[in-house]
Design a protein around this motif. Structure first.
Motif, PDB file in Angstrom:
ATOM      1  N   MET A   1       0.855  -1.186   0.000  1.00 60.35           N
ATOM      2  CA  MET A   1       0.000   0.000   0.000  1.00 60.35           C
ATOM      3  C   MET A   1       0.894   1.240   0.000  1.00 60.35           C
ATOM      4  N   ASP A   2       0.542   2.198  -0.838  1.00 66.49           N
ATOM      5  CA  ASP A   2       1.353   3.409  -0.933  1.00 66.49           C
ATOM      6  C   ASP A   2       0.436   4.626  -0.882  1.00 66.49           C
ATOM      7  N   ILE A  22       1.990  -3.413   4.784  1.00 70.80           N
ATOM      8  CA  ILE A  22       0.602  -3.661   4.388  1.00 70.80           C
ATOM      9  C   ILE A  22       0.546  -3.703   2.869  1.00 70.80           C
ATOM     10  N   TYR A  23      -0.085  -4.752   2.340  1.00 72.97           N
ATOM     11  CA  TYR A  23      -0.178  -4.941   0.891  1.00 72.97           C
ATOM     12  C   TYR A  23      -1.643  -4.928   0.449  1.00 72.97           C
ATOM     13  N   GLN A  47      -8.090  -6.650  -1.601  1.00 78.34           N
ATOM     14  CA  GLN A  47      -7.862  -7.301  -0.307  1.00 78.34           C
ATOM     15  C   GLN A  47      -6.632  -6.655   0.337  1.00 78.34           C
ATOM     16  N   VAL A  48      -6.791  -6.166   1.544  1.00 79.39           N
ATOM     17  CA  VAL A  48      -5.703  -5.519   2.281  1.00 79.39           C
ATOM     18  C   VAL A  48      -5.200  -6.482   3.358  1.00 79.39           C
ATOM     19  N   PHE A  49      -3.894  -6.687   3.426  1.00 82.47           N
ATOM     20  CA  PHE A  49      -3.357  -7.654   4.388  1.00 82.47           C
ATOM     21  C   PHE A  49      -1.932  -7.265   4.786  1.00 82.47           C
ATOM     22  N   TRP A  50      -1.516  -7.784   5.936  1.00 82.86           N
ATOM     23  CA  TRP A  50      -0.149  -7.572   6.421  1.00 82.86           C
ATOM     24  C   TRP A  50       0.694  -8.776   6.066  1.00 82.86           C
ATOM     25  N   ALA A  54       7.346  -9.304   1.056  1.00 84.08           N
ATOM     26  CA  ALA A  54       6.512  -9.069  -0.123  1.00 84.08           C
ATOM     27  C   ALA A  54       6.114 -10.407  -0.741  1.00 84.08           C
ATOM     28  N   PRO A  55       4.816 -10.642  -0.941  1.00 89.33           N
ATOM     29  CA  PRO A  55       4.377 -11.915  -1.529  1.00 89.33           C
ATOM     30  C   PRO A  55       4.795 -12.012  -2.985  1.00 89.33           C
TER      31      PRO A  55
END
Length: 218
Positions: A1-2, A22-23, A47-50, A54-55
């Motif tokens: 997330m940016d 957070i991605y 979908q927001v997740f921690w 980096a996946p």
């Protein structure tokens, strides 16, 4: 997330910002019954997740091919036909059918899509055009057809033609409704070699023409 959310945000799920990030991910999914060739694209909500790291991107080349196809402007045939709409043909005389050969109406037409370091290029070309002549018969042409010239006279089209056996006055509305449906073959490949595949798309266009019966005077 940016930009990343502030440290006190619930999105961190109790983690310290120094432990990860957070991605946001958006997952395309195929669903039947929509889009080109019976397949459409449904996009799930973000979908927001921690995550601590980096996946890795999981890229489906076939999905990228569909995205490349969606970028293209593919149209139905740019119909050329004798007799011309607004003119009048004659029963038994040769009918010529053709389409203008542009990137949008006949191909080739190309586009690319990229994700996760993978780029797929798709190229679309018309494989065939099926002409529904409006009298219950159809003609399948594997070429763009030959535009009619006055010098051809009564000669039949060499590659995409027809002859009506009845006047259009026998039809509802007094005209033949001619529909041309092109089938596009879309070949795709992962740039730099690797996986390949094929998609299909159909587009159509239509015109109305008048065909009269020759009246013989005694």
């Amino acid at each position: 997330m940016d930009p990343q959310p502030p440290g006190g945000s619930a999105l961190w799920e109790g983690h310290d910002p120094s432990e990860g990030a957070i991605y946001v991910r958006v997952c395309p999914a195929l669903q039947a019954g929509a889009g080109v060739a019976g397949v459409g694209t449904a996009i799930a909500g973000p979908q927001v997740f921690w995550a601590a790291q980096a996946p890795a991107a999981n890229v489906d080349p076939a999905q990228l091919a569909q995205e490349a196809l969606d970028k293209m402007t593919l149209l139905g045939p740019d119909i050329g036909i004798t007799p011309k709409p607004g003119g009048q043909g004659v029963v038994g005389m040769p009918v010529y059918m053709w389409t203008a050969q542009t990137a949008e109406t006949y191909g080739p037409n190309s586009a690319s899509a990229s994700a996760g370091g993978v780029t797929v290029t798709a190229t679309a070309k018309v494989k065939r055009i099926v002409w529904d002549m409006g009298d219950g018969n159809s003609v399948t042409c594997t070429t763009a057809g030959t535009p009619y010239k006055a010098a051809f006279g009564k000669k039949a089209s060499p590659d995409c033609g027809y002859r009506y056996s009845e006047p259009s006055s026998t039809q509802s509305g007094g005209r033949y409704h001619v529909t041309a449906t092109s089938t596009w073959q879309v070949d795709w490949q992962v740039n730099g070699g690797g996986e390949t595949g094929q998609l299909a798309a159909t587009r159509n266009n239509a015109v109305n023409i008048d065909v009269a019966e020759v009246q013989v005077l005694n």
